[in-house]
Design a protein around this motif. Structure first.
Motif, PDB file in Angstrom:
ATOM      1  N   VAL A  60       7.401   8.485  24.325  1.00  0.00           N
ATOM      2  CA  VAL A  60       7.849   8.445  25.708  1.00  0.00           C
ATOM      3  C   VAL A  60       6.816   9.035  26.665  1.00  0.00           C
ATOM      4  N   THR A  61       5.974   9.970  26.206  1.00  0.00           N
ATOM      5  CA  THR A  61       4.978  10.544  27.113  1.00  0.00           C
ATOM      6  C   THR A  61       3.911   9.518  27.455  1.00  0.00           C
ATOM      7  N   ASN A  62       3.440   8.785  26.481  1.00  0.00           N
ATOM      8  CA  ASN A  62       2.451   7.744  26.745  1.00  0.00           C
ATOM      9  C   ASN A  62       3.044   6.590  27.548  1.00  0.00           C
ATOM     10  N   ALA A  63       4.268   6.211  27.218  1.00  0.00           N
ATOM     11  CA  ALA A  63       4.920   5.121  27.952  1.00  0.00           C
ATOM     12  C   ALA A  63       5.086   5.479  29.421  1.00  0.00           C
ATOM     13  N   SER A  64       5.305   6.765  29.704  1.00  0.00           N
ATOM     14  CA  SER A  64       5.530   7.180  31.087  1.00  0.00           C
ATOM     15  C   SER A  64       4.275   7.096  31.937  1.00  0.00           C
ATOM     16  N   ARG A  65       3.113   6.778  31.319  1.00  0.00           N
ATOM     17  CA  ARG A  65       1.853   6.694  32.061  1.00  0.00           C
ATOM     18  C   ARG A  65       1.399   5.258  32.307  1.00  0.00           C
ATOM     19  N   THR A  66       2.253   4.310  32.034  1.00  0.00           N
ATOM     20  CA  THR A  66       1.842   2.903  32.124  1.00  0.00           C
ATOM     21  C   THR A  66       2.154   2.243  33.460  1.00  0.00           C
ATOM     22  N   LEU A  67       3.055   2.835  34.253  1.00  0.00           N
ATOM     23  CA  LEU A  67       3.634   2.195  35.448  1.00  0.00           C
ATOM     24  C   LEU A  67       4.674   1.137  35.087  1.00  0.00           C
ATOM     25  N   LEU A  68       5.103   1.126  33.838  1.00  0.00           N
ATOM     26  CA  LEU A  68       6.063   0.113  33.392  1.00  0.00           C
ATOM     27  C   LEU A  68       7.360   0.712  32.857  1.00  0.00           C
ATOM     28  N   MET A  69       7.410   2.043  32.677  1.00  0.00           N
ATOM     29  CA  MET A  69       8.604   2.680  32.120  1.00  0.00           C
ATOM     30  C   MET A  69       9.431   3.313  33.225  1.00  0.00           C
ATOM     31  N   ASN A  70      10.739   3.133  33.115  1.00  0.00           N
ATOM     32  CA  ASN A  70      11.693   3.719  34.050  1.00  0.00           C
ATOM     33  C   ASN A  70      12.045   5.130  33.567  1.00  0.00           C
ATOM     34  N   LEU A  71      11.810   6.148  34.415  1.00  0.00           N
ATOM     35  CA  LEU A  71      12.064   7.526  34.010  1.00  0.00           C
ATOM     36  C   LEU A  71      13.536   7.803  33.737  1.00  0.00           C
ATOM     37  N   GLU A  72      14.426   7.036  34.358  1.00  0.00           N
ATOM     38  CA  GLU A  72      15.855   7.260  34.162  1.00  0.00           C
ATOM     39  C   GLU A  72      16.337   6.687  32.839  1.00  0.00           C
ATOM     40  N   THR A  73      15.879   5.475  32.503  1.00  0.00           N
ATOM     41  CA  THR A  73      16.344   4.831  31.278  1.00  0.00           C
ATOM     42  C   THR A  73      15.450   5.134  30.084  1.00  0.00           C
ATOM     43  N   LEU A  74      14.231   5.609  30.337  1.00  0.00           N
ATOM     44  CA  LEU A  74      13.222   5.820  29.294  1.00  0.00           C
ATOM     45  C   LEU A  74      12.956   4.529  28.519  1.00  0.00           C
ATOM     46  N   TRP A  83      11.262   0.240  29.044  1.00  0.00           N
ATOM     47  CA  TRP A  83      10.484  -0.657  29.889  1.00  0.00           C
ATOM     48  C   TRP A  83      11.394  -1.260  30.943  1.00  0.00           C
ATOM     49  N   ASP A  84      10.856  -1.447  32.138  1.00  0.00           N
ATOM     50  CA  ASP A  84      11.633  -1.925  33.265  1.00  0.00           C
ATOM     51  C   ASP A  84      11.228  -3.361  33.583  1.00  0.00           C
ATOM     52  N   ASP A  85      12.184  -4.281  33.543  1.00  0.00           N
ATOM     53  CA  ASP A  85      11.875  -5.703  33.742  1.00  0.00           C
ATOM     54  C   ASP A  85      11.301  -5.975  35.129  1.00  0.00           C
ATOM     55  N   GLU A  86      11.791  -5.295  36.146  1.00  0.00           N
ATOM     56  CA  GLU A  86      11.283  -5.493  37.503  1.00  0.00           C
ATOM     57  C   GLU A  86       9.814  -5.084  37.599  1.00  0.00           C
ATOM     58  N   LEU A  87       9.472  -3.964  36.991  1.00  0.00           N
ATOM     59  CA  LEU A  87       8.088  -3.497  37.011  1.00  0.00           C
ATOM     60  C   LEU A  87       7.186  -4.453  36.241  1.00  0.00           C
ATOM     61  N   CYS A  88       7.649  -4.878  35.076  1.00  0.00           N
ATOM     62  CA  CYS A  88       6.853  -5.818  34.273  1.00  0.00           C
ATOM     63  C   CYS A  88       6.591  -7.110  35.042  1.00  0.00           C
ATOM     64  N   ALA A  89       7.607  -7.593  35.750  1.00  0.00           N
ATOM     65  CA  ALA A  89       7.450  -8.841  36.500  1.00  0.00           C
ATOM     66  C   ALA A  89       6.498  -8.654  37.674  1.00  0.00           C
ATOM     67  N   ALA A  90       6.615  -7.526  38.374  1.00  0.00           N
ATOM     68  CA  ALA A  90       5.789  -7.300  39.560  1.00  0.00           C
ATOM     69  C   ALA A  90       4.310  -7.179  39.199  1.00  0.00           C
ATOM     70  N   ILE A  91       4.023  -6.564  38.045  1.00  0.00           N
ATOM     71  CA  ILE A  91       2.625  -6.344  37.661  1.00  0.00           C
ATOM     72  C   ILE A  91       2.153  -7.416  36.679  1.00  0.00           C
ATOM     73  N   ARG A  92       3.069  -8.301  36.292  1.00  0.00           N
ATOM     74  CA  ARG A  92       2.731  -9.462  35.468  1.00  0.00           C
ATOM     75  C   ARG A  92       2.283  -9.047  34.066  1.00  0.00           C
ATOM     76  N   VAL A  93       3.129  -8.240  33.430  1.00  0.00           N
ATOM     77  CA  VAL A  93       2.889  -7.833  32.048  1.00  0.00           C
ATOM     78  C   VAL A  93       4.067  -8.301  31.206  1.00  0.00           C
TER      79      VAL A  93
END
Length: 511
Positions: free
Chosen positions: A192-206, A208-218
């Protein structure tokens, strides 16, 4: 979970930590008192294809990891049977994309320092500003973080985006890359520490966040599973030197150093002086969102326990400034010489170095800044420049600590320090001077690797809990402030004048 009382004398009493850093990969064997038994280390090549671009060869990193593991075991005269578990700590935000079928990277790793994706960051920030995703991620939009680097690789390697969407490619920071290879491709995960540095993980749900993935195209299909920082992720593959040994701890390097410094409670902190400089302050079980330029991140999560969060101040250039003096300017032959050279003068001669080689990170977040040496006169010598470089590291730390103090209920009363630069006692004295609080160095300064070892040991029952780990921490030396307020305030004011001189350089240099 087993306890110490359950373990017989014949059971393994050592932990192997793999510390995959920006400039080298190390393997360190620790005993059950948290003491270093043996070390293996090998540097890897730094690739600079263009100004602002920084790359590593992930295959070389994996090859070096295998080498240093063997070296550490041989030096300790032990085998895998003496190792209770393996912990991994790593340079964060660095991006590796590989083929799931062959296990081969499709491009060099893009390193956390790399600034090639600034245009993509600017485009994302055009709608909502640099804090567009901060509520979800705790992070500003910056080239520092992983997501835009992933998208860059997918857009610049033929067929990569289509293959990623089809699930044929895997992304990972170096922890995931090592875990994948250690387990023979059986486990694709991160903590979770590494995932939190990607700009793709939601801090509340811990997650991956679909909205973030779509916006950054990952594509989500290429992302690793997110696990805790302390659990058994898998076992080393049967053909390896570590065969069947559990891999049981993963922490990003700065969170690992925090864990190794036993900063387990809210308000406790540490600062690491490595390639960059990194302050982390534990904020407890709730994320604290910063208004002062700090990052909100995950400090650690143990098994199914609630995660601990932290505020972080990230400085891009610390130890790498000393490497620059050595490799680019040639004023020292070895990094160890900088302290003696700096001590040969009484002060900095009113010279200030601001190492904004790739912009300024926290608390400024100014990608337009570039490095500057100000205050030069004919009086200045290479000794003044060496002293100004060490002082720059301390002043950058001051900036992030002042930002942290503005966010905390109580200011930081003492600073625990670690990293390669803490051997430099002139630096630590100056750090205490400009902060006005004590600076404390622990007996075991390999706290990054130690934190990963602790996480792995907790998962397999070598240690009971964090209270036991806290008892293992011991002070080596303490530096008290030794200058008056007027001198301190004058130096800080001059430093901030120097920082101002570095801003807007990129725009002014544009035809």
């Amino acid at each position: 979970m087993r306890t110490l009382a359950d373990m017989s004398a014949s059971e393994p009493r050592h932990i192997l930590a793999i510390d995959q850093g920006t400039t080298s990969t190390r393997a360190i064997v620790f005993d059950d008192r948290g003491r270093v038994v043996s070390t293996g280390q090998r540097e890897h090549k730094q690739h600079f294809p263009k100004p602002g671009w920084v790359e590593h060869d992930a295959t070389e990193i994996w090859r070096n990891a295998r080498h240093v593991v063997g070296e550490a075991l041989a030096d300790a005269a032990i085998t895998r049977h003496d190792i209770a578990a393996v912990g991994i700590t790593n340079q964060r935000e660095t991006v590796i994309v590989w083929d799931r079928a062959t296990g081969k990277p499709i491009h060099h790793a893009i390193v956390w320092q790399d600034t090639r994706t600034q245009d993509a960051v600017d485009a994302l920030a055009a709608e909502g500003g640099v804090r567009r995703f901060a509520e979800k991620t705790g992070l500003p939009l910056a080239t520092y973080f992983s997501a835009t680097k992933i998208a860059w690789i997918l857009d610049h390697v033929d067929g990569a985006r289509e293959r990623a969407e089809a699930g044929e490619l895997a992304f990972g920071t170096p922890d995931s890359w090592l875990l994948w290879n250690l387990t023979g491709g059986a486990v694709h995960a991160t903590d979770v520490t590494n995932a939190s540095r990607t700009l793709l993980m939601n801090l509340e749900t811990l997650d991956w966040d679909d909205e973030l993935c779509a916006a950054i195209r990952v594509p989500r299909a290429m992302l690793p599973a997110i696990r805790s920082s302390s659990e058994v992720y898998g076992h080393a593959e049967p053909r390896s030197l570590l065969r069947e040994t559990p891999i049981a701890g993963i922490l990003g390097d700065q969170q690992a150093a925090t864990f190794g410094q036993a900063a387990f409670d809210a308000g406790e902190s540490k600062n690491t002086y490595g390639t960059g400089g990194f302050l982390i302050v534990n904020t407890g079980t709730e994320p604290v969102h910063s208004d002062s330029g700090l990052i909100t991140t995950v400090a650690y999560r143990l098994g199914d326990d609630a995660p601990r969060f932290a505020l972080e101040g990230s400085v891009a250039v610390a130890g790498s400034l000393i490497q620059w003096l050595r490799d680019n300017l040639g004023i020292i032959r070895d990094a160890s010489e900088v302290e003696a050279l700096a001590r040969s003068v009484d002060d900095n001669g009113d010279v200030y170095v601001v190492p904004a080689f790739s912009g300024l990170f926290a608390p400024y977040w100014r990608p337009d800044a570039r490095g500057a040496i100000v205050g030069l006169t004919r009086f200045a010598t290479k000794a003044h420049l060496a002293r100004a470089a060490l002082e720059a590291v301390a002043y950058q730390t001051l900036d992030v600590i002042q930002a942290a103090n503005s966010e905390l209920d109580a200011p930081i009363a003492e600073l625990r320090v670690d990293g390669g630069m803490v051997r430099d006692e002139l630096l630590l004295q100056f750090q205490a001077d400009v902060l006005g609080v004590p600076v404390v160095r622990p007996q075991v300064t390999e706290t990054t690797a130690l934190g990963a070892a602790y996480a792995a040991g907790l998962a397999v029952g070598l240690w009971r809990d964090t209270d036991e780990l806290r008892e293992l921490w011991a002070e080596d030396r303490r530096w008290e402030p030794a200058i008056d307020d007027a001198t301190r305030e004058h130096g800080i004011a001059r430093w901030h004048q120097a920082v101002e001189r570095t801003l807007d350089w990129v725009e002014s240099d544009t035809p």
